[in-house]
Scaffold this motif. Structure first.
Motif, PDB file in Angstrom:
ATOM      1  N   LYS A 121      -3.847 -11.638  36.138  1.00  0.00           N
ATOM      2  CA  LYS A 121      -2.766 -11.671  37.116  1.00  0.00           C
ATOM      3  C   LYS A 121      -1.538 -11.148  36.394  1.00  0.00           C
ATOM      4  CE  LYS A 121      -2.981 -13.428  41.292  1.00  0.00           C
ATOM      5  NZ  LYS A 121      -3.193 -12.529  42.389  1.00  0.00           N
ATOM      6  N   THR A 123       2.641  -9.111  36.790  1.00  0.00           N
ATOM      7  CA  THR A 123       3.742  -8.542  37.545  1.00  0.00           C
ATOM      8  C   THR A 123       4.342  -7.422  36.713  1.00  0.00           C
ATOM      9  OG1 THR A 123       5.668  -9.059  38.917  1.00  0.00           O
ATOM     10  CG2 THR A 123       5.587 -10.083  36.707  1.00  0.00           C
ATOM     11  N   TRP A 129       4.981  -1.831  41.338  1.00  0.00           N
ATOM     12  CA  TRP A 129       4.008  -2.732  41.945  1.00  0.00           C
ATOM     13  C   TRP A 129       2.813  -1.986  42.533  1.00  0.00           C
ATOM     14  CZ3 TRP A 129       7.513  -6.663  45.009  1.00  0.00           C
ATOM     15  CH2 TRP A 129       8.033  -7.602  44.098  1.00  0.00           C
ATOM     16  N   GLN A 136      -4.590  -8.351  41.621  1.00  0.00           N
ATOM     17  CA  GLN A 136      -4.006  -8.811  40.366  1.00  0.00           C
ATOM     18  C   GLN A 136      -2.502  -8.985  40.440  1.00  0.00           C
ATOM     19  OE1 GLN A 136      -6.528  -5.669  38.065  1.00  0.00           O
ATOM     20  NE2 GLN A 136      -5.585  -7.023  36.575  1.00  0.00           N
ATOM     21  N   LEU A 137      -1.862  -8.319  41.397  1.00  0.00           N
ATOM     22  CA  LEU A 137      -0.405  -8.294  41.460  1.00  0.00           C
ATOM     23  C   LEU A 137       0.177  -9.626  41.891  1.00  0.00           C
ATOM     24  CD1 LEU A 137       2.258  -6.690  41.284  1.00  0.00           C
ATOM     25  CD2 LEU A 137       1.945  -6.142  43.710  1.00  0.00           C
ATOM     26  N   SER A 138       1.151 -10.082  41.131  1.00  0.00           N
ATOM     27  CA  SER A 138       1.953 -11.235  41.511  1.00  0.00           C
ATOM     28  C   SER A 138       3.389 -10.754  41.632  1.00  0.00           C
ATOM     29  CB  SER A 138       1.873 -12.321  40.436  1.00  0.00           C
ATOM     30  OG  SER A 138       2.834 -13.328  40.705  1.00  0.00           O
ATOM     31  N   GLN A 139       4.101 -11.277  42.596  1.00  0.00           N
ATOM     32  CA  GLN A 139       5.504 -10.926  42.742  1.00  0.00           C
ATOM     33  C   GLN A 139       6.417 -11.970  42.102  1.00  0.00           C
ATOM     34  OE1 GLN A 139       6.379  -9.727  46.780  1.00  0.00           O
ATOM     35  NE2 GLN A 139       4.708  -8.266  46.798  1.00  0.00           N
ATOM     36  N   GLU A 140       5.843 -12.866  41.332  1.00  0.00           N
ATOM     37  CA  GLU A 140       6.633 -13.848  40.586  1.00  0.00           C
ATOM     38  C   GLU A 140       7.454 -13.121  39.524  1.00  0.00           C
ATOM     39  OE1 GLU A 140       6.753 -17.214  41.167  1.00  0.00           O
ATOM     40  OE2 GLU A 140       5.522 -16.763  42.924  1.00  0.00           O
ATOM     41  N   VAL A 143       4.890 -14.084  34.887  1.00  0.00           N
ATOM     42  CA  VAL A 143       3.513 -14.516  35.123  1.00  0.00           C
ATOM     43  C   VAL A 143       2.848 -14.775  33.772  1.00  0.00           C
ATOM     44  CG1 VAL A 143       1.252 -13.873  36.039  1.00  0.00           C
ATOM     45  CG2 VAL A 143       3.336 -13.209  37.271  1.00  0.00           C
ATOM     46  N   ASP A 145      -0.768 -15.505  32.366  1.00  0.00           N
ATOM     47  CA  ASP A 145      -2.202 -15.563  32.626  1.00  0.00           C
ATOM     48  C   ASP A 145      -2.852 -16.079  31.348  1.00  0.00           C
ATOM     49  OD1 ASP A 145      -5.046 -14.812  32.723  1.00  0.00           O
ATOM     50  OD2 ASP A 145      -4.503 -13.768  34.571  1.00  0.00           O
ATOM     51  N   GLN A 154       9.264  -8.989  35.306  1.00  0.00           N
ATOM     52  CA  GLN A 154       9.714  -7.902  36.160  1.00  0.00           C
ATOM     53  C   GLN A 154      10.756  -6.951  35.588  1.00  0.00           C
ATOM     54  OE1 GLN A 154      10.692  -9.129  40.111  1.00  0.00           O
ATOM     55  NE2 GLN A 154       8.697 -10.064  40.430  1.00  0.00           N
TER      56      GLN A 154
END
Length: 185
Positions: A121, A123, A129, A136-140, A143, A145, A154
């Motif tokens: 996972k 970002t 993105w 797999q993409l998280s917008q947090e 991240v 993992d 980000q």
């Protein structure tokens, strides 16, 4: 053991310096290594700030690192992506099950093309993105993992949170809190 922080011409300076600073505040040794194609240690970052690396990647002493960090910024991420030694170190780090971290453009520009994102996972900067596989993409903002031993974030505005997450995975929540408190976050 220590942390290897890669830097190249065009790396994002806030991400590089904030990460190094927070890790040092936590008592973690950081080796800032230049990936400059000309072999220089003095690197001009993405906004023109000059950063002096501890060594060039080709002069890096042998040994393992607890963590390897790749800041974002363009063309810095592309320079690191195209550096065979940097990629070999990142690949060996992943194969050994040791921590890796990347932020901003680096997850999409450096890790993904070399298969170093794996199934983690992750970002990255919102402008990248679309490159990260949707499952797999998280917008947090940050991240972690743990299974893949990968931390992503980000961009410049998340750099301190990212660095504190690195302290958390390396030294624990208490150490991260001890660093964050005096920083008045």
């Amino acid at each position: 053991m220590s942390v290897l922080l890669l830097v190249a011409p065009g790396s994002e300076e806030i991400e590089t310096v904030a990460t190094q600073d927070v890790l040092v505040r936590a008592g973690i040794e950081v080796v800032l290594a230049s990936c400059c194609p000309t072999g220089q240690r003095l690197v001009r970052a993405s906004r023109g700030v000059q950063l002096m690396a501890d060594c060039h990647l080709d002069e890096l002493p042998a040994g393992d690192f607890e963590l390897i960090v790749v800041p974002g910024g363009l063309p810095g991420s592309e320079c690191i992506r195209d550096n065979p030694r940097a990629i070999a170190l990142l690949r060996a780090q992943a194969e050994a099950g040791r921590w890796r971290a990347a932020l901003c453009a680096a997850p999409a520009v450096v890790l993904l093309p070399h298969g170093l994102l794996g199934e983690a996972k992750a970002t990255c900067h919102p402008g990248f993105w679309a490159r990260i596989p949707a499952p797999q993409l998280s917008q947090e903002r940050v991240v972690i993992d743990s299974g893949s031993r990968l931390v992503t974030s980000q961009g410049p505005g998340t750099a301190i949170e990212f660095a504190l997450a690195l302290v958390r995975v390396l030294r624990g929540a208490e150490a991260a809190d001890a660093v964050a408190g005096p920083m008045v976050l």
